[in-house]
Write a protein that holds these residues in place. Sequence first.
Motif, short mmCIF file in Angstrom:
data_model
loop_
_atom_site.label_atom_id
_atom_site.label_comp_id
_atom_site.label_asym_id
_atom_site.label_seq_id
_atom_site.Cartn_x
_atom_site.Cartn_y
_atom_site.Cartn_z
N LYS A 3 0.85 -1.19 0.00
CA LYS A 3 0.00 0.00 0.00
C LYS A 3 0.88 1.24 0.00
CE LYS A 3 -3.11 2.61 2.91
NZ LYS A 3 -3.83 2.67 4.17
N LEU A 4 0.58 2.18 -0.89
CA LEU A 4 1.28 3.44 -0.96
C LEU A 4 0.46 4.54 -0.29
CD1 LEU A 4 3.81 4.88 -2.06
CD2 LEU A 4 2.62 5.18 -4.22
N VAL A 6 -9.41 6.37 -3.96
CA VAL A 6 -8.32 5.78 -4.74
C VAL A 6 -7.39 5.04 -3.79
CG1 VAL A 6 -6.36 6.29 -6.24
CG2 VAL A 6 -8.46 7.64 -6.43
N HIS A 7 -6.98 3.85 -4.20
CA HIS A 7 -6.05 3.04 -3.44
C HIS A 7 -4.80 2.87 -4.30
CE1 HIS A 7 -9.43 1.96 -0.86
NE2 HIS A 7 -10.10 1.78 -1.98
N LEU A 8 -3.71 3.50 -3.91
CA LEU A 8 -2.46 3.38 -4.65
C LEU A 8 -1.62 2.27 -4.03
CD1 LEU A 8 -1.40 7.12 -5.09
CD2 LEU A 8 -2.59 5.64 -6.73
N MET A 9 -1.14 1.37 -4.89
CA MET A 9 -0.33 0.26 -4.42
C MET A 9 0.90 0.12 -5.31
SD MET A 9 -3.34 -2.45 -3.64
CE MET A 9 -2.74 -3.07 -2.08
N ALA A 46 -2.07 9.03 -11.58
CA ALA A 46 -0.81 8.37 -11.94
C ALA A 46 0.37 9.25 -11.57
CB ALA A 46 -0.80 8.05 -13.44
N ALA A 47 0.25 10.56 -11.83
CA ALA A 47 1.34 11.48 -11.49
C ALA A 47 1.61 11.45 -9.98
CB ALA A 47 0.99 12.89 -11.95
N LEU A 48 0.56 11.53 -9.19
CA LEU A 48 0.73 11.48 -7.74
C LEU A 48 1.42 10.19 -7.32
CD1 LEU A 48 0.30 12.54 -4.87
CD2 LEU A 48 -1.99 11.50 -4.94
N ALA A 49 0.96 9.06 -7.85
CA ALA A 49 1.56 7.78 -7.50
C ALA A 49 3.03 7.73 -7.86
CB ALA A 49 0.81 6.64 -8.21
N LEU A 50 3.38 8.22 -9.04
CA LEU A 50 4.79 8.19 -9.46
C LEU A 50 5.67 9.08 -8.59
CD1 LEU A 50 4.11 8.23 -13.28
CD2 LEU A 50 5.19 6.36 -12.00
N TRP A 51 5.19 10.27 -8.26
CA TRP A 51 5.99 11.18 -7.43
C TRP A 51 6.12 10.63 -6.02
CZ3 TRP A 51 9.38 14.48 -8.98
CH2 TRP A 51 9.29 14.94 -10.29
N LEU A 52 5.06 10.05 -5.48
CA LEU A 52 5.17 9.43 -4.15
C LEU A 52 6.17 8.27 -4.17
CD1 LEU A 52 1.44 9.37 -3.00
CD2 LEU A 52 3.30 10.74 -2.01
N LEU A 53 6.10 7.46 -5.22
CA LEU A 53 7.04 6.34 -5.35
C LEU A 53 8.48 6.83 -5.43
CD1 LEU A 53 7.45 3.29 -5.72
CD2 LEU A 53 7.12 3.64 -8.18
#
Length: 108
Positions: free
Chosen positions: A38-39, A53-56, A98-105
């Motif tokens: 889980k992110l 939204v659930h980012l993983m 997707a942008a948020l997920a990539l920057w968090l990653l």
Amino acid sequence: MLKIPGGKVTDPTPDGIRKQAEVELREEVGYRPGRLEKLLDFYSHPGYIGHKVHLMVAHDLEWDPLEMEDGEEIRVHAFTLDEALAETRVDYQCDPEAALALWLLSML
């Protein structure tokens, strides 16, 4: 448009979310995760719609595709994290989730 795999959650339990994430990943990009991490969970448009939204993050991927749902047309492209981050800087090129997920990653 750069997007990440996703779909509608029908079982909002942690196990249901994990199983749905596995199915969407296999349908949309052809890989089965060995492990999902889980992110972040968030509401994407609070005040407008109740879209949670659930980012993983998927780890230990193995090729194990499922057939796409009828009507889905998806082209899969492979990017390094740096290449994907660069796409988020181009106007109208990247889905905001997707942008948020990539920057968090990128901050892990």
